[in-house]
Design an enzyme around this catalytic site. Structure first.
Site, mmCIF file in Angstrom:
data_model
loop_
_atom_site.group_PDB
_atom_site.id
_atom_site.type_symbol
_atom_site.label_atom_id
_atom_site.label_comp_id
_atom_site.label_asym_id
_atom_site.label_seq_id
_atom_site.Cartn_x
_atom_site.Cartn_y
_atom_site.Cartn_z
ATOM 1 C CE1 TYR A 263 7.072 -11.673 3.310
ATOM 2 C CE2 TYR A 263 7.648 -13.970 3.631
ATOM 3 C CZ TYR A 263 6.721 -12.956 3.672
ATOM 4 O OH TYR A 263 5.431 -13.235 4.059
ATOM 5 N NE ARG B 225 5.026 -14.609 -4.148
ATOM 6 C CZ ARG B 225 4.389 -15.457 -3.349
ATOM 7 N NH1 ARG B 225 3.071 -15.586 -3.432
ATOM 8 N NH2 ARG B 225 5.048 -16.189 -2.480
ATOM 9 N NE ARG C 228 14.433 6.017 11.346
ATOM 10 C CZ ARG C 228 13.510 6.985 11.396
ATOM 11 N NH1 ARG C 228 13.866 8.251 11.405
ATOM 12 N NH2 ARG C 228 12.221 6.672 11.434
ATOM 13 C CE LYS D 66 6.155 -14.473 0.373
ATOM 14 N NZ LYS D 66 5.055 -14.582 1.312
ATOM 15 C CD GLU E 290 -3.624 -12.334 1.271
ATOM 16 O OE1 GLU E 290 -3.058 -13.214 0.601
ATOM 17 O OE2 GLU E 290 -3.295 -11.131 1.231
ATOM 18 C CG LEU F 275 1.386 -12.772 -1.799
ATOM 19 C CD1 LEU F 275 2.285 -11.550 -1.909
ATOM 20 C CD2 LEU F 275 2.008 -13.787 -0.849
HETATM 21 N N1 PMP Z 1 -1.163 -14.733 1.426
HETATM 22 C C1 PMP Z 1 -0.296 -14.240 2.324
HETATM 23 C C2 PMP Z 1 -0.626 -12.977 3.038
HETATM 24 C C3 PMP Z 1 0.908 -14.926 2.595
HETATM 25 O O1 PMP Z 1 1.785 -14.441 3.500
HETATM 26 C C4 PMP Z 1 1.178 -16.153 1.939
HETATM 27 C C5 PMP Z 1 2.411 -16.935 2.222
HETATM 28 N N2 PMP Z 1 3.547 -16.275 1.836
HETATM 29 C C6 PMP Z 1 0.236 -16.614 1.000
HETATM 30 C C7 PMP Z 1 -0.923 -15.876 0.764
HETATM 31 C C8 PMP Z 1 0.462 -17.891 0.241
HETATM 32 O O2 PMP Z 1 1.375 -17.685 -0.801
HETATM 33 P P1 PMP Z 1 2.274 -18.883 -1.341
HETATM 34 O O3 PMP Z 1 1.329 -19.962 -1.780
HETATM 35 O O4 PMP Z 1 2.981 -18.272 -2.489
HETATM 36 O O5 PMP Z 1 3.162 -19.302 -0.218
#
Ligand code: PMP
Length: 285
Positions: A35, A54, A102, A150, A182, A207
């Site tokens: 996503y 991304r 499945r 992601k 994070e 991420l």
């Molecule tokens: N880390 C994680 C685990 C996230 O889910 C997100 C938001 N999608 C971010 C960092 C921030 O990424 P972005 O600035 O691209 O939204």
């Protein structure tokens, strides 16, 4: 009467209630999908080229064909934003490996990815939390080893955010080996005792935040000192300032971590400046 909410599904713009996905969709059964989220302000997409890049990379990493090039993605996003009259909020995009009986291994060639998008109207700029600052709690990072992808498999982040909700705070910072990886849906930053902007370097452990990259660029342009290194939790507690970034939170000041006040317990000056710089840059497109 307000106009019905319109979503995008597999080539069609449909009223929300008519957009149905079969139960054998691999996104539903296996979280086998990717996503992205782009913010909308003043009716325009923010940092969208980087979000689409991304998306393309994430899809490639798990072997799903990207159904659209960046130009056609953006055309579809723009139309959905317009159809829903969203001036401020976000666009959510999702691509799964599609519908098949499945079986864990990939389905046979020719299975079409499921492509879905919706918008959410939401206050991004005048977010009251940005004035007061957010409180966060630290939680154990329970995720898999490819957090650079992601993926829609977000159970660990769901549980982390629930721990934050139960603690009555806005975000959870996930911790591994004593250092912050994070936020559950954001990138973590601190301003150290030496007034250096610190965030974790990119790797498969987190991420690659799109907002992170923009904020680091703006910070470099403003001649701030930057270090990409691990943030030990003990150092975060003692930081002068802290904040987190994401497509929908932009730059969000953190004023408390695990009940300990950060700095003066108010949004710090450097954080406020970076939020202003980011908003300015987002507005200019
Ligand atoms: N880390 C994680 C685990 C996230 O889910 C997100 C938001 N999608 C971010 C960092 C921030 O990424 P972005 O600035 O691209 O939204």
């Amino acid at each position: 009467m307000t106009a019905p909410r319109i979503v995008y599904l597999n080539g069609e713009f449909l009223p929300f209630a008519e957009a149905r996905v079969p139960i054998m969709d691999r996104g539903f059964l296996f979280a086998d999908g990717i996503y992205e989220v782009s913010a909308v302000i003043d009716g325009r997409l923010v940092d969208n080229a980087a979000h689409l890049a991304r998306l393309d990379r994430s899809l490639g990493e798990i072997g799903i064909r990207n159904p659209h090039d960046a130009q056609s993605w953006e055309r579809l996003q723009t139309e959905l934003v317009a159809r829903n009259g969203v001036t401020e909020g976000l666009v959510y995009m999702q691509v799964t490996r599609g519908v098949a009986e499945r079986d864990f291994a990939f389905p046979k060639a020719g299975t079409e990815p499921t492509v879905m998008m919706f918008t959410q109207a939401k206050t991004v700029l005048a977010n009251p939390l940005a004035e007061t600052g957010a409180r966060v709690v630290t939680v154990e990072d329970l995720r898999w080893k490819r957090r650079d992808i992601k993926s829609v498999a977000l159970l660990a982040q769901v549980l982390a955010k629930q721990q934050a909700a139960e603690a009555g705070v806005a975000e959870a910072w996930m911790v591994e080996d004593g250092a912050v990886t994070e936020g559950s849906s954001s990138t973590a930053f601190i301003v150290s005792r030496e007034r250096v902007l610190v965030t974790r370097p990119l790797s498969t452990a987190l991420l690659p935040g799109i907002t992170r990259a923009s904020v680091l660029r703006l910070a470099a342009e403003a001649d701030l000192r930057i270090e990409e290194r691990l943030i030990p939790v003990a150092e975060a507690y003692e930081a002068q300032e802290a904040f987190y970034t994401s497509a929908s939170a932009f730059v969000m000041p953190v004023v408390e971590i695990d009940g300990r006040a950060i700095g003066e317990g108010r949004p710090g000056p450097l954080t406020r400046r970076l939020r202003e710089l980011y908003i300015e840059a987002a507005r200019q497109g």
